[in-house]
Motif scaffolding. Sequence first.
Motif, mmCIF file in Angstrom:
data_model
loop_
_atom_site.group_PDB
_atom_site.id
_atom_site.type_symbol
_atom_site.label_atom_id
_atom_site.label_comp_id
_atom_site.label_asym_id
_atom_site.label_seq_id
_atom_site.Cartn_x
_atom_site.Cartn_y
_atom_site.Cartn_z
ATOM 1 N N GLU A 2 0.968 -0.699 -0.103
ATOM 2 C CA GLU A 2 0.781 -0.295 -0.158
ATOM 3 C C GLU A 2 1.537 1.404 0.036
ATOM 4 O O GLU A 2 0.729 2.383 -0.465
ATOM 5 C CB GLU A 2 -1.056 0.059 0.927
ATOM 6 N N LEU A 3 2.235 1.048 0.802
ATOM 7 C CA LEU A 3 2.609 2.026 0.823
ATOM 8 C C LEU A 3 3.654 2.678 -0.749
ATOM 9 O O LEU A 3 3.810 4.058 -0.651
ATOM 10 C CB LEU A 3 4.092 2.126 1.735
ATOM 11 N N LEU A 4 4.179 1.594 -1.112
ATOM 12 C CA LEU A 4 4.341 2.151 -2.671
ATOM 13 C C LEU A 4 3.294 2.319 -3.365
ATOM 14 O O LEU A 4 3.614 3.372 -4.238
ATOM 15 C CB LEU A 4 5.000 0.064 -3.365
ATOM 16 N N ARG A 5 1.816 1.552 -3.381
ATOM 17 C CA ARG A 5 1.016 1.824 -4.031
ATOM 18 C C ARG A 5 1.019 3.927 -3.784
ATOM 19 O O ARG A 5 0.010 4.571 -5.004
ATOM 20 C CB ARG A 5 -0.233 1.455 -4.044
ATOM 21 N N ALA A 6 1.141 4.263 -2.545
ATOM 22 C CA ALA A 6 0.574 5.907 -2.594
ATOM 23 C C ALA A 6 1.288 7.139 -2.560
ATOM 24 O O ALA A 6 1.460 7.932 -3.009
ATOM 25 C CB ALA A 6 0.146 5.299 -1.237
ATOM 26 N N SER A 10 9.102 8.823 -7.454
ATOM 27 C CA SER A 10 10.462 8.811 -7.435
ATOM 28 C C SER A 10 10.757 8.398 -5.718
ATOM 29 O O SER A 10 11.511 7.222 -5.495
ATOM 30 C CB SER A 10 10.884 10.136 -7.544
ATOM 31 N N ASN A 11 9.642 8.171 -5.029
ATOM 32 C CA ASN A 11 9.831 7.538 -4.357
ATOM 33 C C ASN A 11 9.255 6.424 -3.771
ATOM 34 O O ASN A 11 10.342 5.310 -2.820
ATOM 35 C CB ASN A 11 7.898 8.424 -3.363
ATOM 36 N N ARG A 12 8.930 5.955 -4.432
ATOM 37 C CA ARG A 12 9.058 4.302 -5.379
ATOM 38 C C ARG A 12 10.815 3.549 -5.479
ATOM 39 O O ARG A 12 11.167 2.457 -4.811
ATOM 40 C CB ARG A 12 7.883 3.548 -6.731
ATOM 41 N N ALA A 17 15.130 1.122 -3.388
ATOM 42 C CA ALA A 17 16.378 1.154 -3.885
ATOM 43 C C ALA A 17 17.281 0.917 -2.124
ATOM 44 O O ALA A 17 18.155 0.244 -1.382
ATOM 45 C CB ALA A 17 17.330 2.487 -4.038
ATOM 46 N N ALA A 18 16.249 1.590 -0.670
ATOM 47 C CA ALA A 18 16.787 1.666 0.264
ATOM 48 C C ALA A 18 16.407 0.093 0.664
ATOM 49 O O ALA A 18 17.036 -0.513 1.461
ATOM 50 C CB ALA A 18 15.848 2.476 1.392
ATOM 51 N N ALA A 19 15.544 -1.050 0.138
ATOM 52 C CA ALA A 19 15.479 -2.227 0.746
ATOM 53 C C ALA A 19 16.356 -2.958 0.287
ATOM 54 O O ALA A 19 15.981 -4.531 0.710
ATOM 55 C CB ALA A 19 14.023 -2.460 0.026
ATOM 56 N N CYS A 48 20.798 9.717 7.981
ATOM 57 C CA CYS A 48 19.378 8.845 8.424
ATOM 58 C C CYS A 48 17.956 10.142 7.301
ATOM 59 O O CYS A 48 16.968 9.175 6.536
ATOM 60 C CB CYS A 48 19.062 9.265 9.580
ATOM 61 N N LEU A 49 18.082 11.325 7.337
ATOM 62 C CA LEU A 49 16.910 11.885 6.549
ATOM 63 C C LEU A 49 17.061 11.489 5.305
ATOM 64 O O LEU A 49 16.175 11.465 4.175
ATOM 65 C CB LEU A 49 17.494 13.397 6.621
ATOM 66 N N TYR A 50 18.383 11.551 4.556
ATOM 67 C CA TYR A 50 18.696 11.477 2.882
ATOM 68 C C TYR A 50 17.961 9.936 2.516
ATOM 69 O O TYR A 50 17.183 9.741 1.909
ATOM 70 C CB TYR A 50 19.627 11.248 2.702
ATOM 71 N N ARG A 51 18.433 8.897 4.011
ATOM 72 C CA ARG A 51 17.214 7.560 3.632
ATOM 73 C C ARG A 51 16.037 7.313 3.817
ATOM 74 O O ARG A 51 15.905 7.153 2.992
ATOM 75 C CB ARG A 51 17.748 6.300 4.568
ATOM 76 N N LEU A 52 15.439 8.311 4.553
ATOM 77 C CA LEU A 52 13.667 8.720 4.540
ATOM 78 C C LEU A 52 13.422 9.219 3.770
ATOM 79 O O LEU A 52 12.172 9.232 3.204
ATOM 80 C CB LEU A 52 13.644 9.053 6.558
ATOM 81 N N GLY A 53 13.858 9.799 3.050
ATOM 82 C CA GLY A 53 13.488 11.275 2.264
ATOM 83 C C GLY A 53 12.625 12.467 1.951
ATOM 84 O O GLY A 53 11.670 12.516 1.971
ATOM 85 N N GLU A 54 13.238 12.792 3.749
ATOM 86 C CA GLU A 54 12.887 13.949 4.388
ATOM 87 C C GLU A 54 13.589 14.990 3.588
ATOM 88 O O GLU A 54 14.958 15.129 3.556
ATOM 89 C CB GLU A 54 12.903 13.623 6.018
#
Length: 267
Positions: A2-6, A10-12, A17-19, A48-54
């Motif tokens: 659901e997270l991926l679909r939403a 770019s976030n996908r 990549a992070a997984a 940490c912020l870079y990995r989280l996309g914040e």
Amino acid sequence: VELLRASSESNRRRLHAAARGRTNGWLLAYPQRDLGNWFSDQEFRVACLYRLGEPILQVGASNCGFCDKPMSPRATHATRCLSGGHIIQTHNGFRDLLSSLASSACMNPQLEKSGILGDVAGQRQRPADVFLPNVFDGRPCAVNFAVTDPLQKKYEGLLDEDASAAEYYAAEIKHKKYDAGFENTDIIFCAAVAETFGGWSAEGEALLKTVIQRAASRVAPHNAGPFKALCWQRFSCRLQRANAKAILARKTMAGEEDDGVYDGVGF
């Protein structure tokens, strides 16, 4: 799912990549300054912020201080900017660490070896960041490092959980550039491509795994498991600390005031 679909495209790509494997070694490492496994408080926060996309940079932060290109709050430009020397420092950090481990394994590594292609096309190039005379079945190997950012627009529509930016870059950039030069030689060319989030091309990971295993058998034969984990953590920490340094060298972090000083330490 659901997270991926939403998520945005770019976030996908960021989540995929992070997984990937080998991306969390820096989060598991004990701080050891002499091995390079350490971060300043600010570097760790940025990583940490870079990995989280914040957001990392102040809203409205304009351009890169090195190339004057626009900087977004997530600061992804910093990890791919060709100015300022940070990509070269990351590359050389990988090269030197592999050389050190290969030396521990008595593999006789040679840095930036010239002339390995003889008289074939491309002989003036140096495709071997690290040349290992005996790796797979007694054959020499030319290891060429690269780092690529999977969030770049050129990867849009190309990547999913079964395809990575590292694999694409290895095949479409490195092998297309160098493979012809290695025809009719016994040298194996290895494109060891890392993504900025920490994943590796399959051939690069296999090569590093082989060198680390050989080093473990000589340096820590009775404690090989922890030694091998530590080696992977060293590669991971170098990469994420380099990412953080590249970002911090360019702009002020979100929520902080710019004092005009970056108190960084060389990678």
